[in-house]
Design an enzyme around this catalytic site. Structure first.
Site, PDB file in Angstrom:
ATOM      1  N   ARG A  86       0.511  -1.295  -0.459  1.00 18.72           N
ATOM      2  CA  ARG A  86       0.068  -0.299  -0.445  1.00 18.72           C
ATOM      3  C   ARG A  86       0.968   1.422   0.147  1.00 18.72           C
ATOM      4  O   ARG A  86       0.554   2.753  -0.909  1.00 18.72           O
ATOM      5  CB  ARG A  86      -1.353  -0.025   0.927  1.00 18.72           C
ATOM      6  CG  ARG A  86      -2.131  -0.882   1.411  1.00 18.72           C
ATOM      7  CD  ARG A  86      -2.523  -1.215   2.631  1.00 18.72           C
ATOM      8  NE  ARG A  86      -1.760  -2.252   2.835  1.00 18.72           N
ATOM      9  CZ  ARG A  86      -2.489  -3.484   2.485  1.00 18.72           C
ATOM     10  NH1 ARG A  86      -3.395  -3.496   1.779  1.00 18.72           N
ATOM     11  NH2 ARG A  86      -1.367  -4.445   2.724  1.00 18.72           N
ATOM     12  N   THR A  87       1.925   1.505   0.918  1.00 15.21           N
ATOM     13  CA  THR A  87       2.615   2.598   0.881  1.00 15.21           C
ATOM     14  C   THR A  87       3.196   2.643  -0.581  1.00 15.21           C
ATOM     15  O   THR A  87       3.266   3.682  -0.986  1.00 15.21           O
ATOM     16  CB  THR A  87       3.051   2.742   1.935  1.00 15.21           C
ATOM     17  OG1 THR A  87       2.605   2.147   3.101  1.00 15.21           O
ATOM     18  CG2 THR A  87       3.969   3.522   2.718  1.00 15.21           C
ATOM     19  N   LYS A 115      27.398  -4.964  -2.090  1.00 14.14           N
ATOM     20  CA  LYS A 115      28.628  -4.715  -2.211  1.00 14.14           C
ATOM     21  C   LYS A 115      29.899  -3.702  -1.378  1.00 14.14           C
ATOM     22  O   LYS A 115      30.760  -3.701  -1.310  1.00 14.14           O
ATOM     23  CB  LYS A 115      29.215  -3.436  -3.374  1.00 14.14           C
ATOM     24  CG  LYS A 115      28.134  -4.195  -4.954  1.00 14.14           C
ATOM     25  CD  LYS A 115      28.873  -3.921  -6.162  1.00 14.14           C
ATOM     26  CE  LYS A 115      28.537  -3.594  -7.008  1.00 14.14           C
ATOM     27  NZ  LYS A 115      28.646  -2.459  -8.777  1.00 14.14           N
ATOM     28  N   ARG A 136      11.563   3.933   2.841  1.00 11.88           N
ATOM     29  CA  ARG A 136      11.086   2.488   4.129  1.00 11.88           C
ATOM     30  C   ARG A 136      12.100   1.320   4.488  1.00 11.88           C
ATOM     31  O   ARG A 136      13.330   1.806   3.790  1.00 11.88           O
ATOM     32  CB  ARG A 136      10.530   1.196   3.309  1.00 11.88           C
ATOM     33  CG  ARG A 136       9.823   0.600   4.762  1.00 11.88           C
ATOM     34  CD  ARG A 136       8.551  -0.094   4.690  1.00 11.88           C
ATOM     35  NE  ARG A 136       7.232   0.739   4.648  1.00 11.88           N
ATOM     36  CZ  ARG A 136       5.910   0.754   4.593  1.00 11.88           C
ATOM     37  NH1 ARG A 136       5.962  -0.402   4.593  1.00 11.88           N
ATOM     38  NH2 ARG A 136       5.032   0.981   5.366  1.00 11.88           N
ATOM     39  N   HIS A 169       6.526   6.021  11.536  1.00 15.52           N
ATOM     40  CA  HIS A 169       5.305   6.252  10.257  1.00 15.52           C
ATOM     41  C   HIS A 169       4.462   6.952   9.876  1.00 15.52           C
ATOM     42  O   HIS A 169       3.406   6.623   9.827  1.00 15.52           O
ATOM     43  CB  HIS A 169       4.586   4.859  10.195  1.00 15.52           C
ATOM     44  CG  HIS A 169       4.206   4.229   8.915  1.00 15.52           C
ATOM     45  ND1 HIS A 169       4.224   4.804   7.637  1.00 15.52           N
ATOM     46  CD2 HIS A 169       3.566   2.812   8.337  1.00 15.52           C
ATOM     47  CE1 HIS A 169       3.931   4.074   6.284  1.00 15.52           C
ATOM     48  NE2 HIS A 169       3.414   3.381   6.728  1.00 15.52           N
TER      49      HIS A 169
HETATM   50  C1  NCD Z   1       1.847  -0.922   8.094  1.00 14.81           C
HETATM   51  C2  NCD Z   1       3.117  -1.000   8.742  1.00 14.81           C
HETATM   52  O1  NCD Z   1       4.085  -0.966   7.559  1.00 14.81           O
HETATM   53  O2  NCD Z   1       3.624  -0.487   9.759  1.00 14.81           O
HETATM   54  N1  NCD Z   1       1.154  -0.730   6.868  1.00 14.81           N
HETATM   55  C3  NCD Z   1       1.381   0.160   5.711  1.00 14.81           C
HETATM   56  O3  NCD Z   1       2.124   0.761   6.514  1.00 14.81           O
HETATM   57  N2  NCD Z   1       0.337   0.362   5.879  1.00 14.81           N
HETATM   58  C4  NCD Z   1       1.106  -1.610   9.306  1.00 14.81           C
HETATM   59  C5  NCD Z   1       1.409  -3.332  10.156  1.00 14.81           C
HETATM   60  O4  NCD Z   1       2.704  -3.506   8.117  1.00 14.81           O
HETATM   61  O5  NCD Z   1       1.113  -3.682  10.079  1.00 14.81           O
END
Ligand code: NCD
Length: 357
Positions: A86-87, A115, A136, A169
């Site tokens: 999703r993100t 590397k 991320r 997040h």
């Molecule tokens: C969340 C995350 O990555 O922290 N997911 C997301 O970004 N929608 C929640 C999760 O992974 O449980």
């Protein structure tokens, strides 16, 4: 006055968050998006209104065309070296809505980090080609380190934290707040005043719960109920932060007892990709912390059900049909919220606000 450009990362890490925030702004505007504490009520209101404007514009061909011509020469790098559906997709879509070009790295296995290149050199390389990096990372602190280093170069680009280990997040928290405000728009014009928000599940290792809790301190008379097995209780730093900011907190290990009090319930899954000492995930009685057709009647008639997703068993599939379930809407809201955030960081928010259809 501290000269941020002269100090080392080790020294920088020791500075209080309030002071650090200045280093991540530029021309009185947010530049790097790293933690929830960067957002105050004024900025949250601007983002809420801008998100609504973008949604409205996207309904017409002319509006979509206008948005897609705002940043046509900009390139974004999505550096996602931890799993994401999703993100990742909502950031990619948000970039495309604004006409940006998107590239990605989805595993360190395909990056020169394998590397032996240092993380800082990798980020410096990325910044040579792109105008923005969304990151991320499985461990906390790396998005902040990237922003710290890039702000000392001649070509700093904004760094957006799309999930930093168990820690933060912030963009998920923004879309969660947007979804909550939209859900209560008719009752109190999206103010969230006097609302009771119940957060459920693995509160110890869930970064979304941490970032959302911090963002909720921008609203008045909020009450938060944290409901989890004792092993997954929310960390004390969050409870202390909330209490310092006059949020009333209740912690419980009994899921159903407080269900009738919630105006919004925020379900989360077990985060067992993070191994934690003294927790054996299979021995936990997490099944009790689930919304099912059997306990759904305990929830208020006009309450809303959120989940950052992905879900496991904590919300039964049948509940998707219930009008109180807003988690699928929440996913789409993520795309609009991130579009508004990128437009703000890249300084085209005013153009959007001034555009007349
Ligand atoms: C969340 C995350 O990555 O922290 N997911 C997301 O970004 N929608 C929640 C999760 O992974 O449980």
């Amino acid at each position: 006055m501290l000269d941020f450009h002269k100090i080392s990362w080790e020294e920088f890490k020791k500075i209080s968050l309030e002071k650090k925030v200045l280093y991540f702004n530029r021309d009185n505007n947010i530049f790097d998006v790293l933690f929830s504490q960067q957002f105050d009520r004024v900025l949250l209101d601007q983002l809420y209104n801008l998100t609504n404007t973008i949604r409205k514009l996207s309904k017409s061909e002319e509006g979509r065309h206008f948005l897609a011509n705002l940043l046509p020469h900009h390139r974004a790098m999505l550096y996602f070296v931890q799993p994401s559906t999703r993100t990742f997709l909502s950031f990619a879509s948000a970039c495309q809505i604004l006409g940006m070009h998107v590239s990605d790295v989805r595993s360190v296995e395909t990056s020169s980090e394998v590397k032996g290149e240092s993380f800082v050199d990798t980020i410096r390389t990325i910044s040579s080609f792109f105008d923005l990096v969304v990151m991320r990372y499985p461990e906390p602190g790396y998005a902040e380190l990237a922003a710290f280093e890039l702000n000392r170069t001649n070509r700093p680009i904004p760094v957006i934290n799309a999930g930093s280990g168990k820690d933060q997040h912030p963009t998920q928290a923004l879309l969660d707040i947007y979804t909550l405000r939209r859900s209560f728009e008719e009752i109190d014009h999206g103010d969230l005043k006097n609302k009771t928000i119940m957060m459920v599940g693995d509160l110890k290792r869930g970064r979304t719960v941490r970032s959302l809790s911090q963002l909720l301190t921008n609203f008045k008379d909020i009450r938060i109920i944290f409901s989890s097995p004792p092993e997954f209780a929310i960390e004390k730093d969050i409870v202390n932060f909330l209490e310092k900011n006059n949020i009333s907190v209740l912690e419980t290990h009994d899921f159903e007892k407080h269900l009738p009090e919630a105006d919004a319930i925020y379900m989360t899954r077990v985060q067992n990709e993070y191994k934690t000492e003294n927790i054996s995930d299979d021995k936990l009685n997490i099944e009790q912390f689930a919304l099912t057709p059997q306990n759904l009647h305990l929830l208020k008639k006009n309450a809303v059900i959120l989940h950052p997703l992905p879900r496991r068993h904590e919300i039964s599939l049948e509940i998707d049909q219930d009008p109180r379930a807003v988690y699928w809407r929440q996913v789409r809201n993520g795309m609009w919220t991130r579009t508004a955030l990128l437009a703000t960081v890249l300084n085209v928010a005013d153009k959007i606000n001034q555009f007349q259809l």
